[in-house]
Structure formats: C-alpha cells, structure tokens
Scaffold this active site. Structure first.
Site, PDB file in Angstrom:
ATOM      1  N   ASP A 281     -28.557 -30.354  40.164  1.00  0.00           N
ATOM      2  CA  ASP A 281     -28.123 -30.330  38.764  1.00  0.00           C
ATOM      3  C   ASP A 281     -26.627 -30.641  38.657  1.00  0.00           C
ATOM      4  OD1 ASP A 281     -28.340 -30.170  36.027  1.00  0.00           O
ATOM      5  OD2 ASP A 281     -28.117 -27.988  35.958  1.00  0.00           O
TER       6      ASP A 281
ATOM      7  N   SER B  26     -22.357 -25.874  29.776  1.00  0.00           N
ATOM      8  CA  SER B  26     -22.890 -26.514  30.988  1.00  0.00           C
ATOM      9  C   SER B  26     -21.890 -27.499  31.576  1.00  0.00           C
ATOM     10  CB  SER B  26     -24.181 -27.262  30.659  1.00  0.00           C
ATOM     11  OG  SER B  26     -25.176 -26.355  30.273  1.00  0.00           O
TER      12      SER B  26
ATOM     13  N   HIS C 183     -28.049 -32.232  33.794  1.00  0.00           N
ATOM     14  CA  HIS C 183     -28.769 -32.140  32.526  1.00  0.00           C
ATOM     15  C   HIS C 183     -27.867 -32.432  31.325  1.00  0.00           C
ATOM     16  CE1 HIS C 183     -27.343 -27.825  32.625  1.00  0.00           C
ATOM     17  NE2 HIS C 183     -27.259 -28.028  31.323  1.00  0.00           N
TER      18      HIS C 183
END
Length: 476
Positions: free
Chosen positions: A236, A319, A203
């Site tokens: 992910d 992230s 992402h």
C-alpha cells in the site's frame, strides 16, 4: 437743642479739693435693679477713704433669649470665657435692656440646596436610563469596554513540543487531489528528496488509474502536477514526482525499530481535505498485523502491514501522511484506521477515527520507496509456499496444493529447501507467535528478501524448528 445728652456742668470736669455735685439720677427701666457696690477694703478706713479708684460694679451682660423676649441680666463672663458675637453687642442697648434678634439666615440657602439636589437626581436618572437602554440595545455590551488580555509573545516553541514539531514538518507535507475517470479522492504525502519524489499510499493514487490527474498542493499553497513513479498494492505504498518546484524540503526519516510503546507522535495530513491538520498521540502498540483492501476479490490488492498502532486521530484524507517522532522524523506512513462499523480499512473509506490508527513502519516504507524510485516496482519477500487461508485453527497452515493445482510447496523455493511440507502448521517466526495465515504474511513482509528467519512448525503434533532464507517476488 436737646441732643439727648445731660445738660449742666461738665460731669467729667471735677476740680481737686472741690466738692463736686453728684450726678443727677438716671432714669432706668422699671424692674431693673439698682446696681450694688461691694465695699472695698482698701477704700475704707483704716486703709483709705472714698476715692476715684473704687472698683467698678460688675458689668451686666444680656443673656440671649428668643426673639421678642426680655434678656436676663447676669454677671460678666470670666476671663477667657466665650464672648457673644459682635452682632449681639452691636444690637445691645444697655439702657433699654433689649437685644435685637439677628435676622434668620440659611433658609434661602437650604431651599436652594434642596432644589439643586432634586435637579441632580433627575439628571442622574435620565443619564443612567439612557446608558441602560444603550447597553440593552447593544446586547449587553457597554461602550468602550476594555478587557484584560495577555501580552504578545515570541512565536517560537520548543523543538520537541507539538507546535515545534509541526513547524518543522509542515513545509515537507503535501496534499494530493486525485481525479480519475470514475472516481476521485484526497490524500497526503511528504517530500523524500529535492528531486521532487513524494511518498504516499497506493490507495490514494489508485483512482488516477494511469490516465487520471494528480495535483499536489504544498503547505505554502503552491500547486504542481505529479506523475506516478511506482506503486505496490501489497505494501500500500506509492511514489509520485513533481517537477519545476523549487525550495523543496525533504522530511528526515527516523528508524521504526527504535520506537517504543508510549512514545509521543504527531500525525500530519489533510483529513476530509483539511490540509495542514496536526494531531498528536502516542504509540499504542508495535507489530500489529493488519490487512486492508481486497476489493478485487483475488487477493492481489490486499495490503499486509506489520503496523505501528497509534491513538493520534487519523481520518480519511490522512492516508499517506507522515507519523513523526519528537524529533520531527518520520517513523511511519499513516495508512489505515479501525472504524466502529467497517473494520480495518484504508483511511480513504468514509469512516471516522476512534483512536485506532495504523501506520506502515518507515523502515519498510524506506525500502519500498527506494525500489519504486529505482525500478518502478517493489519486491516482496516470500517463503515459497501456498497457505490455506480457510484454516480456522491456531497458526498458518500450509495448503495441500497451489491455486493452479500444483504443489503447495514450490520445489525450488526457500520453504522446500528448509524442509517445509504440505500440511505443516507454522506457529512462530523468530519466536513470535502467529495465529493465522494473514499474520504470517505480515511477519514475512516486514523483512527484506535475503533475510534469514527461524520458523516453528507443528508437524503432526510435534514442533520442528526450520531456518530459511527469504526469497524475492515482484510486487504489483
């Protein structure tokens, strides 16, 4: 000429044997008594007669009196008694029986001392008032203030301290700035090898969408362009690569199977684009099934993670960053947080940490990264069945049919070979309970294709144990 001395025969010249004339009487001031002579026993019969060795009468000394007064005669002080100062003897006239009082001293000196004291007080007041005014004008800070401070010390820290871990890991952590046609974002990654491969979240790079730009900033400030090597929305995870950068320092990988609840961990990243941010905490839980994504609505971009839970603060921008152990080895990839108002979501969402962060175990990340580097795609382990995601009971229920209308259990899949039937409810994987279809997918994705699993199945109220070998499917 009268010089004040008695005239006539020499009073000191007395011949032996001659009868000397007695000295003339001396006029004395009125009121002064005639001195008396006490008889001397050695100068009177039978021991002797009058002679020149008769003891002299006691000397009369003046007694100091106030100025202008008449001194009172008295006997001479005994031997060793304090004597009057010479000034008094010099001013004493034995014939006039008077004493000249000494001039008063110290009055002028005392007056000068008072003046000096007054001047000193005035100067002190003026100086003190000036200092006070200066301090007030300078916000209460006195001039030339010297405050105590600790001495300098060596910059090194213990390797297993947070500072030591950060010093070891920071050179391997990078900040990613991604710009696409319609959106942009910031994330984190870390160096996998000296060839320039960097692991991050899917992402994070998703906004580039094949035609955007990815810029990588290293901890020392060096900037390089990067390209996507491979990515997978189901895990992910994504790998990007930089070229033309020397001195790359790969971050060593740990083993997430060795992690225990309560182990200390350190998270490194760029929350809200604040690069090289270090936070610390512990492992709060293991095997926490979480799902994230799903914005497309078809389930193709949903991430299923059998995650490590940590209380190390993780925020948007963290992230893809590493979660490292006390040896500065990566044990997880920070991917999602639990926000108070938005549920579990990738850390790219604009929400803050409340102490519930989730990281993809590095064992899973390592396998996926290797596949992305080698083939550009990752494989997903599968059991070959379609689950009923609307089931609200306990466990994961096998659907009645597939999405395309075909059978829910693929005829040539692992599930069919193990004897799983439509309508079966899978309640455990290798003895670990599962409570929903999402949890079953998370447990399956935590393994590799080819791994053997034992499933507990509830079939019409009866528990059945089945063993199967996981198949493989290409990810997206």
């Amino acid at each position: 000429m009268d010089d004040g001395k008695p005239t006539g025969p020499n009073e000191h010249d007395q011949s032996v044997g001659s009868a000397a004339e007695p000295p003339p009487p001396v006029d004395r001031p009125p009121g002064r008594p005639q001195p008396r002579h006490e008889p001397d026993p050695y100068s009177t019969p039978p021991y002797g007669g009058p002679g020149p060795w008769a003891p002299a009468p006691p000397v009369q000394r003046p007694v100091p009196t106030p100025a202008g007064g008449t001194p009172v005669p008295g006997p001479a002080p005994e031997f060793g008694a304090p004597q009057p100062p010479p000034s008094q003897w010099m001013n004493y006239d034995p014939w006039a029986a008077r004493q000249v009082p000494p001039a008063p001293v110290g009055r002028r000196r005392r007056r000068g001392g008072v003046v000096a004291a007054v001047l000193l007080a005035l100067v002190t007041g003026v100086v003190g008032g000036g200092v006070g005014a200066y301090i007030e004008r300078n916000d209460g800070i006195a001039p030339n203030v010297k405050l105590p401070q600790a001495a300098g010390e060596a910059p090194g820290r213990a390797p297993d301290s947070v500072a030591g871990i950060a010093a070891s890991a920071l050179p391997s952590v990078v900040t990613l700035h991604v710009k696409g046609s319609s959106e942009q974002g910031t994330g984190t990654g870390f160096v996998l090898d000296r060839e320039g491969h960097i692991l991050t979240n899917n992402h994070v790079v998703a906004p580039a969408d094949g035609s955007g730009e990815i810029s990588v900033t290293f901890s020392g400030g060096e900037v390089a362009k990067a390209v996507v090597v491979g990515k997978d929305s189901g895990y992910d995870l994504a790998v990007v690569k930089v070229t033309g950068v020397s001195g790359l320092k790969p971050l060593p990988l740990g083993n997430s199977d060795n992690v225990q609840v309560g182990d200390p961990v350190v998270a490194i990243g760029a929350p809200f684009d604040l690069s090289n941010t270090v936070t610390s905490g512990i492992i709060s839980a293991k095997g926490r099934p979480i799902t994230a994504g799903g914005e497309k609505g078809d389930g193709s971009d949903v991430s299923y993670v059998d995650a490590l839970q940590t209380d190390a603060p993780i925020n948007p921008g963290n992230s893809g960053g590493p979660l490292v152990d006390s040896h500065a080895r990566v044990i997880g990839i920070n991917s999602a947080i639990r926000a108070a108002d938005s549920g579990t979501s990738p850390t790219g969402a604009q929400s803050g940490s409340i102490g519930l962060g989730f990281a993809i175990p590095i064992n899973q990340g390592k396998r996926v990264a290797e596949e992305l580097i080698n083939t550009g795609k990752a494989t997903h382990p599968v059991i070959g069945v379609t689950l009923d995601m609307q089931f609200t009971g306990d466990g994961a229920r096998v659907g009645d049919k597939a999405k395309d209308g075909g059978p829910a259990v693929a005829g040539d899949g692992p599930g069919a070979e193990a004897g799983i039937l439509a309508g079966d409810i899978i309640t455990a994987v290798d003895g670990a309970r599962v409570h929903s279809g999402e949890e079953l997918i998370v447990k399956i994705r935590a393994h590799r294709p080819g791994d053997r699993l034992e499933l507990t199945v509830n079939r019409s109220g009866r528990e059945v144990a089945v063993v199967l070998t996981l198949g493989s499917a290409s990810g997206t």
